[in-house]
Scaffold this active site. Structure first.
Site, PDB file in Angstrom:
ATOM      1  N   LYS A 156       1.182  -0.844   0.345  1.00 46.90           N
ATOM      2  CA  LYS A 156      -0.132   0.208   0.407  1.00 46.90           C
ATOM      3  C   LYS A 156       0.807   1.256  -0.698  1.00 46.90           C
ATOM      4  O   LYS A 156       0.013   2.165  -0.597  1.00 46.90           O
ATOM      5  CB  LYS A 156      -0.854   0.020   1.517  1.00 46.90           C
ATOM      6  CG  LYS A 156      -1.638  -0.949   1.542  1.00 46.90           C
ATOM      7  CD  LYS A 156      -2.836  -0.868   2.463  1.00 46.90           C
ATOM      8  CE  LYS A 156      -2.566  -1.201   3.894  1.00 46.90           C
ATOM      9  NZ  LYS A 156      -1.586  -2.203   3.935  1.00 46.90           N
ATOM     10  N   GLU A 182       1.271   6.780  12.035  1.00 49.17           N
ATOM     11  CA  GLU A 182       2.186   5.708  10.923  1.00 49.17           C
ATOM     12  C   GLU A 182       3.871   5.358  11.523  1.00 49.17           C
ATOM     13  O   GLU A 182       3.960   5.885  12.182  1.00 49.17           O
ATOM     14  CB  GLU A 182       3.456   6.768   9.589  1.00 49.17           C
ATOM     15  CG  GLU A 182       1.730   6.855   8.846  1.00 49.17           C
ATOM     16  CD  GLU A 182       1.990   5.259   8.103  1.00 49.17           C
ATOM     17  OE1 GLU A 182       3.139   5.273   7.284  1.00 49.17           O
ATOM     18  OE2 GLU A 182       1.105   4.430   9.021  1.00 49.17           O
ATOM     19  N   ARG A 183       4.203   4.460  11.154  1.00 47.98           N
ATOM     20  CA  ARG A 183       5.621   4.217  12.040  1.00 47.98           C
ATOM     21  C   ARG A 183       6.798   5.826  11.530  1.00 47.98           C
ATOM     22  O   ARG A 183       6.883   6.208  10.728  1.00 47.98           O
ATOM     23  CB  ARG A 183       6.853   3.088  11.699  1.00 47.98           C
ATOM     24  CG  ARG A 183       5.481   2.202  11.965  1.00 47.98           C
ATOM     25  CD  ARG A 183       6.384   0.589  10.895  1.00 47.98           C
ATOM     26  NE  ARG A 183       5.038  -0.792  11.393  1.00 47.98           N
ATOM     27  CZ  ARG A 183       3.804  -0.598  10.553  1.00 47.98           C
ATOM     28  NH1 ARG A 183       3.823   0.232   9.697  1.00 47.98           N
ATOM     29  NH2 ARG A 183       2.904  -1.714  10.801  1.00 47.98           N
TER      30      ARG A 183
END
Length: 457
Positions: A156, A182-183
């Protein structure tokens, strides 16, 4: 601005109750508390005539009963304008890229109403991405919303990054990347890639990282939309808004709902799921001045498309691109499932007769091949009729032609990335359907750009 003082009466995780003797803050008002006012709280509920319940947008370590709370008398604000381009922000509008804060910027509330129906555009226009599988089978709408559905690790984020590359190089608009939950590794990698690709000057990035409290992740999407609305309404530009990942927004809402003690709904999701998602999605629209086109990655828990988070997201989208783990395991990248991906733009009246005819023929060929797979697995290709064998050959060549080397993955794959126009993509599919490449090895069509590259290969 006159501030009224309140007092912390209770702290439970990220939920803080505050008592005000006068001037009760309104819903969505921002409050500051803590030793150096470093804890930011947003009011979610008014419990009675003197108590409000808020959700902290920062960590609550060190908070205690009896601490003073300062009412800012205003909502959460973010900076807007040209000076935000090429910068990385957090939900409070502070830069987090270690560069000096931009000066003299206009600040706006993150809570805005969606554009009224009278201002919305009624034209249906195609939004070209330069990615064969999307442009032919799942055309995107300018000013529409497209979802990238897939489980963990099917590509993705890579597909999103590729779209930023392609669109920033081709179009004169602005891209806004919003990372929800998010990381930090992914954010840092994306920033570096965009810088190297030279597309950062037309891009704004905003992150609410995974380690942030749920209230922070719940609001970062609204903050990014406020920035996007400025470029659409004030500068009359086309905006590409990329959200990675909309499921984390739903998840943050679920955590906030649980913290506030609301009764959970189906599968533990919050009862207000559809309202919260609609508040965000309805602001993404095409108006008479410009368009916000949104591409959203949607993590699908356990690859189950009947999960309430996926079902509610589907209802807002004009195109749904479903990524398949099976295709990814076969090395067919982008791993788009052509039979489960749909677009409301793929009608004869919008894309034209030729495009519609080719897309339908491609889908039909791939669907027939899908039905024949079990027979091939059990009895072998030799047991099929000549007509079926031709269908299988066509389908396998189409599958390989719809793969594409990405600019994003050049460093890992040694294959130069390609942007392919819609005309070249349609031409290639049409020629494969006419059996022009029947005698070519199917590997000649794998990871190429335009169809003529197969001849040179």
């Amino acid at each position: 601005m006159a501030t009224t003082i309140g007092i912390v009466t209770r702290v439970r995780g990220s939920v803080v109750d505050v008592k005000f003797t006068d001037n009760m803050p309104a819903i969505n008002t921002v409050l500051h508390t803590g030793r150096e006012r470093q804890t930011v709280i947003e009011v979610f509920q008014q419990l009675d005539t003197h108590h409000v319940r808020g959700v902290a947008l920062t960590a609550t370590q060190g908070l205690a009963r009896g601490m003073e709370v300062h009412n800012t008398a205003g909502p959460l604000m973010v900076p807007v304008g040209g000076a935000t381009c090429s910068r990385v922000f957090d939900v409070f509008g502070h830069t987090i890229d270690r560069l000096p804060e931009p000066a003299d910027m206009e600040w706006r509330s993150i809570h805005q109403e969606p554009p009224p129906l009278s201002r919305r555009s009624t034209k249906s226009e195609i939004f070209e991405t330069g990615i064969k599988a999307i442009d032919v089978l799942v055309p995107l709408e300018r000013g529409g919303k497209a979802g990238l559905f897939g489980g963990a690790g099917v590509g993705k984020t890579v597909l999103l990054t590729e779209m930023i590359h392609n669109i920033a190089r081709q179009k004169e608009g602005v891209s806004i990347f919003c990372g929800i939950g998010e990381r930090c590794r992914e954010g840092e990698e994306l920033y570096r890639e965009m810088k190297e690709a030279g597309v950062l000057p037309k891009m704004v990035m905003m992150f609410g990282q995974m380690n942030e409290p749920p209230g922070n992740r719940f609001r970062v999407g609204h903050a990014a939309l406020t920035m996007a609305e400025y470029f659409r309404d004030d500068e009359h530009k086309d905006v590409l808004l990329l959200i990675d990942n909309i499921y984390r927004f739903i998840q943050a809402g679920m955590e906030v709902s649980g913290l506030l003690g609301q009764m959970p709904s189906r599968l533990g999701y919050q009862p207000t799921l559809s309202t919260e998602l609609a508040k965000l999605e309805e602001r993404i629209a095409s108006t008479d001045t410009g368009a916000i086109t949104s591409i959203q990655a949607v993590y699908v828990p356990a690859d189950d498309l009947t999960d309430p988070s996926a079902v509610h997201t589907f209802s807002h989208l004009s195109a749904s691109i479903v990524l398949s783990r099976k295709r990814a395991s076969e090395g067919l990248y982008p791993a788009i499932d052509p039979l489960r991906s749909v677009s409301k733009m793929a009608t004869q009246g919008i894309v034209g007769e030729r495009h519609y005819r080719i897309a339908q023929a491609v889908r039909q060929t791939l669907a027939q091949y899908d039905e024949l797979r079990d027979i091939i697995a059990m009895l072998g290709l030799e047991q099929l009729s000549l007509e079926d064998r031709n269908t299988v050959n066509r389908a396998r060549r189409l599958e390989r032609f719809l793969t594409q080397p990405f600019l994003t993955t050049e460093a890992f794959s040694d294959a130069k990335g390609k942007i392919i126009s819609l005309e070249e993509s349609l031409d290639g599919c049409e020629r494969i359907l006419k059996d022009e490449f029947k005698d070519y090895d199917e590997s000649a069509l794998y990871m190429i750009g335009a169809i003529d590259e197969a001849i040179n290969k």
